[in-house]
Design an enzyme around this catalytic site. Structure first.
Site, PDB file in Angstrom:
ATOM      1  N   THR A  36       0.847  -1.190   0.000  1.00 25.25           N
ATOM      2  CA  THR A  36       0.000   0.000   0.000  1.00 25.25           C
ATOM      3  C   THR A  36       0.882   1.239   0.000  1.00 25.25           C
ATOM      4  O   THR A  36       1.932   1.262   0.646  1.00 25.25           O
ATOM      5  CB  THR A  36      -0.903  -0.004   1.250  1.00 25.25           C
ATOM      6  OG1 THR A  36      -1.794  -1.122   1.184  1.00 25.25           O
ATOM      7  CG2 THR A  36      -1.717   1.283   1.358  1.00 25.25           C
ATOM      8  N   ASP A  91       6.343  -3.854  -1.225  1.00 22.53           N
ATOM      9  CA  ASP A  91       5.738  -2.791  -0.432  1.00 22.53           C
ATOM     10  C   ASP A  91       6.717  -1.627  -0.308  1.00 22.53           C
ATOM     11  O   ASP A  91       7.886  -1.747  -0.678  1.00 22.53           O
ATOM     12  CB  ASP A  91       5.350  -3.320   0.956  1.00 22.53           C
ATOM     13  CG  ASP A  91       4.136  -2.611   1.536  1.00 22.53           C
ATOM     14  OD1 ASP A  91       3.832  -1.483   1.091  1.00 22.53           O
ATOM     15  OD2 ASP A  91       3.488  -3.183   2.439  1.00 22.53           O
ATOM     16  N   ALA A  93       8.099   1.836   2.303  1.00 16.50           N
ATOM     17  CA  ALA A  93       8.496   2.070   3.686  1.00 16.50           C
ATOM     18  C   ALA A  93       8.563   3.567   3.934  1.00 16.50           C
ATOM     19  O   ALA A  93       8.795   4.356   3.009  1.00 16.50           O
ATOM     20  CB  ALA A  93       9.843   1.423   3.991  1.00 16.50           C
ATOM     21  N   ASP A  94       8.362   3.959   5.192  1.00 17.87           N
ATOM     22  CA  ASP A  94       8.476   5.362   5.581  1.00 17.87           C
ATOM     23  C   ASP A  94       9.908   5.712   5.962  1.00 17.87           C
ATOM     24  O   ASP A  94      10.338   6.849   5.787  1.00 17.87           O
ATOM     25  CB  ASP A  94       7.525   5.641   6.746  1.00 17.87           C
ATOM     26  CG  ASP A  94       6.081   5.387   6.364  1.00 17.87           C
ATOM     27  OD1 ASP A  94       5.630   5.953   5.349  1.00 17.87           O
ATOM     28  OD2 ASP A  94       5.404   4.613   7.058  1.00 17.87           O
ATOM     29  N   LYS A 104       7.087   1.393   8.978  1.00 18.17           N
ATOM     30  CA  LYS A 104       6.001   1.382   8.011  1.00 18.17           C
ATOM     31  C   LYS A 104       4.706   1.739   8.728  1.00 18.17           C
ATOM     32  O   LYS A 104       4.652   1.736   9.947  1.00 18.17           O
ATOM     33  CB  LYS A 104       5.865   0.004   7.350  1.00 18.17           C
ATOM     34  CG  LYS A 104       7.006  -0.313   6.400  1.00 18.17           C
ATOM     35  CD  LYS A 104       6.899  -1.695   5.768  1.00 18.17           C
ATOM     36  CE  LYS A 104       5.546  -2.021   5.184  1.00 18.17           C
ATOM     37  NZ  LYS A 104       5.109  -1.023   4.167  1.00 18.17           N
ATOM     38  N   GLY A 107       0.466   4.989   6.046  1.00 21.01           N
ATOM     39  CA  GLY A 107      -0.845   4.945   5.412  1.00 21.01           C
ATOM     40  C   GLY A 107      -1.889   4.202   6.218  1.00 21.01           C
ATOM     41  O   GLY A 107      -3.064   4.144   5.818  1.00 21.01           O
ATOM     42  N   GLU A 113       0.002  -5.299   6.222  1.00 19.43           N
ATOM     43  CA  GLU A 113       1.306  -5.312   5.554  1.00 19.43           C
ATOM     44  C   GLU A 113       2.263  -6.294   6.227  1.00 19.43           C
ATOM     45  O   GLU A 113       3.001  -7.019   5.553  1.00 19.43           O
ATOM     46  CB  GLU A 113       1.898  -3.905   5.556  1.00 19.43           C
ATOM     47  CG  GLU A 113       1.190  -2.950   4.614  1.00 19.43           C
ATOM     48  CD  GLU A 113       1.675  -1.522   4.728  1.00 19.43           C
ATOM     49  OE1 GLU A 113       1.464  -0.753   3.770  1.00 19.43           O
ATOM     50  OE2 GLU A 113       2.254  -1.164   5.778  1.00 19.43           O
TER      51      GLU A 113
END
Length: 235
Positions: A36, A91, A93-94, A104, A107, A113
């Site tokens: 996501t 996926d 990652a922040d 993560k 969102g 996840e």
């Protein structure tokens, strides 16, 4: 007056480069975890084109948002309540540190996840260079998913760990995850031992899961306007 064309956003260019590079790891017949977020969206768009051209895959989405986009792109999905062994999950990652540890959940999809990442033989993480940091932590909080019942008690215990928990809100009310939970964004100055913090967070009653992804990343793809770097986690 002639308007010059607007220069492309370098971050968006990097995200697209990373997303498209992940296609290299998707084989015909693969079962794929679909992440996501804004970076993964580029991967999904590219994967959808390949599927429409004949690539056979089945996906497991990590959010309702991803599921909706996957259906629009004609990517077949496996039942959410099935038991899956996925070939690969892709996926974003922040934050990511030099040891491939992640934050993560920006969102709000961190629980699904992590379930999907754990079910995959290979977990591929897509980022742009701004997400790479020497040490996890401030200014990026660790999202902590909690039950609505008693969430202030969980927040109190988080604060006792030395950080600042803030209830995530959306349009003036508590943000709810796809699972019906709340998120406490837990801001910590620095996280020198992410594995220890992950365990301590999940030991708090009322905590469902947290956004620290420890020892899960197989491959890191860093996209930028200058190209793509692909880094494999040492086994």
């Amino acid at each position: 007056m002639t308007l010059s064309p607007q220069s492309p956003d370098p971050r968006e260019t990097g995200k697209r480069e990373a997303g498209e590079a992940a296609l290299e790891f998707i084989k015909d017949g693969a079962l794929v975890g679909l992440g996501t977020g804004s970076t993964v969206k580029y991967f999904l768009l590219a994967l959808g084109k390949r599927v429409q051209a004949g690539l056979r895959v089945h996906g497991v989405p990590t959010s309702r948002e991803t599921a909706e986009l996957a259906r629009e792109l004609q990517i077949p999905l496996l039942p959410e309540q099935a038991e899956w062994t996925l070939d690969v999950a892709v996926d974003g990652a922040d934050q990511v540190d030099p040891h491939f540890q992640l934050i993560k959940g920006g969102g709000g999809a961190l629980l699904r996840e992590k379930i999907v990442a754990t079910a995959a033989r290979t977990f591929i993480v897509l980022v742009d260079p701004t997400k790479c940091v020497p040490v996890l932590g401030k200014p990026m909080p660790v999202p902590v998913e909690v039950t609505p019942f008693g969430w202030p008690q969980a927040a109190k215990q988080l604060q006792a760990l030395g950080g600042v928990p803030t209830l995530r809100e959306k349009q003036g009310t508590a943000f709810e995850t796809d699972g019906g939970h709340y998120i406490l964004d837990f801001l910590v100055d620095s996280i020198p031992d992410p594995g220890q913090l992950e365990a301590r967070l999940n030991g708090i009653p009322g905590v469902v899961e947290n956004g620290l992804f420890i020892n899960r990343t197989s491959t890191l793809i860093i996209g930028s306007p200058d190209g793509v770097q692909i880094k494999h986690c040492p086994s």
